[in-house]
Scaffold this motif. Structure first.
Motif, PDB file in Angstrom:
ATOM      1  N   SER A   1       0.825  -1.213   0.000  1.00 11.17           N
ATOM      2  CA  SER A   1       0.000   0.000   0.000  1.00 11.17           C
ATOM      3  C   SER A   1       0.857   1.259   0.000  1.00 11.17           C
ATOM      4  O   SER A   1       0.572   2.226  -0.716  1.00 11.17           O
ATOM      5  N   MET A   2       1.920   1.249   0.809  1.00 13.23           N
ATOM      6  CA  MET A   2       2.807   2.409   0.845  1.00 13.23           C
ATOM      7  C   MET A   2       3.506   2.611  -0.489  1.00 13.23           C
ATOM      8  O   MET A   2       3.720   3.752  -0.929  1.00 13.23           O
ATOM      9  N   ALA A   3       3.851   1.505  -1.143  1.00  9.42           N
ATOM     10  CA  ALA A   3       4.461   1.607  -2.469  1.00  9.42           C
ATOM     11  C   ALA A   3       3.476   2.230  -3.457  1.00  9.42           C
ATOM     12  O   ALA A   3       3.855   3.059  -4.294  1.00  9.42           O
ATOM     13  N   ALA A   4       2.203   1.847  -3.340  1.00  3.34           N
ATOM     14  CA  ALA A   4       1.185   2.417  -4.228  1.00  3.34           C
ATOM     15  C   ALA A   4       1.029   3.906  -3.994  1.00  3.34           C
ATOM     16  O   ALA A   4       0.880   4.692  -4.941  1.00  3.34           O
ATOM     17  N   VAL A   5       1.073   4.322  -2.725  1.00  5.87           N
ATOM     18  CA  VAL A   5       0.978   5.750  -2.408  1.00  5.87           C
ATOM     19  C   VAL A   5       2.147   6.513  -3.025  1.00  5.87           C
ATOM     20  O   VAL A   5       1.977   7.578  -3.628  1.00  5.87           O
ATOM     21  N   ARG A   6       3.336   5.945  -2.875  1.00 10.78           N
ATOM     22  CA  ARG A   6       4.527   6.619  -3.400  1.00 10.78           C
ATOM     23  C   ARG A   6       4.517   6.684  -4.930  1.00 10.78           C
ATOM     24  O   ARG A   6       4.920   7.691  -5.525  1.00 10.78           O
ATOM     25  N   LEU A   7       4.054   5.610  -5.570  1.00  8.31           N
ATOM     26  CA  LEU A   7       4.111   5.524  -7.026  1.00  8.31           C
ATOM     27  C   LEU A   7       2.932   6.198  -7.716  1.00  8.31           C
ATOM     28  O   LEU A   7       3.067   6.677  -8.848  1.00  8.31           O
TER      29      LEU A   7
ATOM     30  N   ALA B   1       1.608  10.247  -4.637  1.00  7.36           N
ATOM     31  CA  ALA B   1       2.560  11.340  -4.459  1.00  7.36           C
ATOM     32  C   ALA B   1       2.853  12.111  -5.750  1.00  7.36           C
ATOM     33  O   ALA B   1       2.889  13.349  -5.733  1.00  7.36           O
ATOM     34  N   PRO B   2       3.050  11.423  -6.900  1.00  8.49           N
ATOM     35  CA  PRO B   2       3.305  12.181  -8.137  1.00  8.49           C
ATOM     36  C   PRO B   2       2.123  13.045  -8.573  1.00  8.49           C
ATOM     37  O   PRO B   2       2.294  13.961  -9.381  1.00  8.49           O
ATOM     38  N   MET B   3       0.932  12.775  -8.037  1.00  4.65           N
ATOM     39  CA  MET B   3      -0.238  13.583  -8.370  1.00  4.65           C
ATOM     40  C   MET B   3      -0.406  14.745  -7.396  1.00  4.65           C
ATOM     41  O   MET B   3      -0.658  15.884  -7.803  1.00  4.65           O
ATOM     42  N   THR B   4      -0.270  14.460  -6.098  1.00  2.68           N
ATOM     43  CA  THR B   4      -0.609  15.471  -5.099  1.00  2.68           C
ATOM     44  C   THR B   4       0.480  16.522  -4.907  1.00  2.68           C
ATOM     45  O   THR B   4       0.176  17.704  -4.699  1.00  2.68           O
ATOM     46  N   ARG B   5       1.732  16.114  -4.963  1.00  2.00           N
ATOM     47  CA  ARG B   5       2.806  17.083  -4.685  1.00  2.00           C
ATOM     48  C   ARG B   5       2.878  18.204  -5.709  1.00  2.00           C
ATOM     49  O   ARG B   5       2.969  19.382  -5.333  1.00  2.00           O
ATOM     50  N   PRO B   6       2.828  17.915  -7.014  1.00  2.00           N
ATOM     51  CA  PRO B   6       2.820  19.024  -7.981  1.00  2.00           C
ATOM     52  C   PRO B   6       1.592  19.914  -7.834  1.00  2.00           C
ATOM     53  O   PRO B   6       1.683  21.145  -8.002  1.00  2.00           O
ATOM     54  N   LEU B   7       0.442  19.311  -7.526  1.00  2.00           N
ATOM     55  CA  LEU B   7      -0.771  20.107  -7.345  1.00  2.00           C
ATOM     56  C   LEU B   7      -0.644  21.028  -6.140  1.00  2.00           C
ATOM     57  O   LEU B   7      -1.114  22.180  -6.174  1.00  2.00           O
ATOM     58  N   ALA B   8      -0.018  20.543  -5.076  1.00  2.00           N
ATOM     59  CA  ALA B   8       0.172  21.379  -3.889  1.00  2.00           C
ATOM     60  C   ALA B   8       1.113  22.544  -4.193  1.00  2.00           C
ATOM     61  O   ALA B   8       0.870  23.687  -3.770  1.00  2.00           O
ATOM     62  N   ARG B   9       2.182  22.268  -4.938  1.00  2.00           N
ATOM     63  CA  ARG B   9       3.103  23.360  -5.299  1.00  2.00           C
ATOM     64  C   ARG B   9       2.403  24.386  -6.177  1.00  2.00           C
ATOM     65  O   ARG B   9       2.588  25.602  -5.993  1.00  2.00           O
ATOM     66  N   ARG B  10       1.597  23.919  -7.106  1.00  2.00           N
ATOM     67  CA  ARG B  10       0.894  24.852  -8.000  1.00  2.00           C
ATOM     68  C   ARG B  10      -0.138  25.666  -7.220  1.00  2.00           C
ATOM     69  O   ARG B  10      -0.330  26.868  -7.482  1.00  2.00           O
ATOM     70  N   ALA B  11      -0.821  25.024  -6.266  1.00  2.00           N
ATOM     71  CA  ALA B  11      -1.818  25.734  -5.470  1.00  2.00           C
ATOM     72  C   ALA B  11      -1.200  26.913  -4.740  1.00  2.00           C
ATOM     73  O   ALA B  11      -1.772  28.008  -4.712  1.00  2.00           O
ATOM     74  N   GLU B  12      -0.029  26.695  -4.170  1.00  2.00           N
ATOM     75  CA  GLU B  12       0.619  27.770  -3.429  1.00  2.00           C
ATOM     76  C   GLU B  12       1.217  28.818  -4.365  1.00  2.00           C
ATOM     77  O   GLU B  12       1.105  30.022  -4.111  1.00  2.00           O
ATOM     78  N   ARG B  13       1.820  28.353  -5.444  1.00  2.00           N
ATOM     79  CA  ARG B  13       2.497  29.284  -6.353  1.00  2.00           C
ATOM     80  C   ARG B  13       1.502  30.169  -7.105  1.00  2.00           C
ATOM     81  O   ARG B  13       1.705  31.380  -7.248  1.00  2.00           O
ATOM     82  N   ARG B  14       0.405  29.575  -7.568  1.00  2.00           N
ATOM     83  CA  ARG B  14      -0.564  30.316  -8.382  1.00  2.00           C
ATOM     84  C   ARG B  14      -1.791  30.759  -7.596  1.00  2.00           C
ATOM     85  O   ARG B  14      -2.711  31.334  -8.180  1.00  2.00           O
TER      86      ARG B  14
END
Length: 273
Positions: A59-65, A68-81
């Motif tokens: 399950s943790m591998a699924a979260v990482r793979l 995480a690649p979906m949520t982290r860029p979205l979080a950076r964009r939310a703050e930046r824009r």
């Protein structure tokens, strides 16, 4: 910040401190349930823990793979824009992060209800619920596909709420400790736990949720803050723990709860769940 400063390097002390705090919390919870167990176990711990740990690793591998690649860029964009609900709040960053934390926690409450009410989601969530005992290792017992399926929802949470990377990291750390805590078999002083359950999900609360009785399972949906159950009228703390039978009615044979059977469970005909 000087031009040569690396943000990741500047955040390193906070990351180390956070990691140490997380590790101490995990050790405290595991020690607590060993010293003061809430419910008598029905199966040997080692075999269950190995199966739950193996499922948890996947399950943790699924979260990482996947997640995480979906949520982290979205979080950076939310703050930046300045995208998302909380980013429109004209207040200091910590206020926006606090609002994002609350909305992340509430929307997880809604997702948890959906995993029980929607047959497709329940097929995968069943793997978590059919454990015959409830302790900290059950917090790891999730099907990897369950985590993968939840990833688009998590991404939607981050995007719509406007969760910053900082708020996301804080909420994820909190969520992990909260999940481990309320799944634990730790017997807290009852009076203290009743007070604590006004604010956060506790072991007695979640023990009721893992009951084989549907009316009890359909309560205590909160995974972090308990306020959502209080607001929705789904809070219960009226069932003695020694009367609770943990698990799912149709799956009482421990031989069916091993690693391979658990992986296959969502894809075969189900019964009495």
């Amino acid at each position: 910040m000087a031009s040569g400063d690396d943000p990741a390097r500047l955040n390193m002390p906070l990351m180390v401190a956070g990691g140490l705090a997380l590790g101490l919390a995990v050790l405290g919870i595991v020690a607590g349930e060993r010293v003061r167990p809430l419910r008598a176990p029905t199966r040997p711990l080692v075999r269950r823990a190995l199966v739950n740990g193996a499922l948890g690793a996947m399950s943790m591998a699924a979260v990482r793979l996947v997640e995480a690649p979906m949520t982290r860029p979205l979080a950076r964009r939310a703050e930046r824009r300045r995208r998302g609900l909380v980013q429109h709040i004209h207040a200091p960053a910590w206020v926006r992060d606090g609002a994002a934390f609350l909305l992340m926690d509430y929307s997880i409450y809604l997702w948890h209800v959906a995993t029980h009410k929607l047959p497709l989601l329940w097929r995968f969530h069943l793997v978590h619920h059919n454990d015959l005992d409830l302790d900290a290792s059950t917090a790891l017992r999730f099907h990897a596909a369950d985590m993968a399926i939840s990833a688009p929802y998590r991404a939607t949470q981050v995007a719509l709420i406007g969760t910053s990377p900082r708020a996301l990291a804080i909420w994820q750390g909190w969520f992990f400790v909260a999940i481990l805590f309320h799944h634990s078999n730790w017997k807290l002083p009852e009076r203290f736990e009743r007070r604590l359950a006004r604010f956060v999900t506790t072991p007695r609360m979640h023990g009721i949720h893992h009951s084989t009785v549907k009316g009890e399972t359909d309560s205590n949906w909160s995974s972090g803050l308990a306020v959502w159950d209080h607001l929705h009228g789904t809070f219960r703390l009226d069932v003695p723990q020694d009367r609770i039978v943990i698990g799912v009615p149709g799956y009482r044979d421990p031989r069916e709860l091993g690693f391979r059977d658990s992986l296959a469970l969502p894809f075969v005909e189900q019964r009495g769940a």
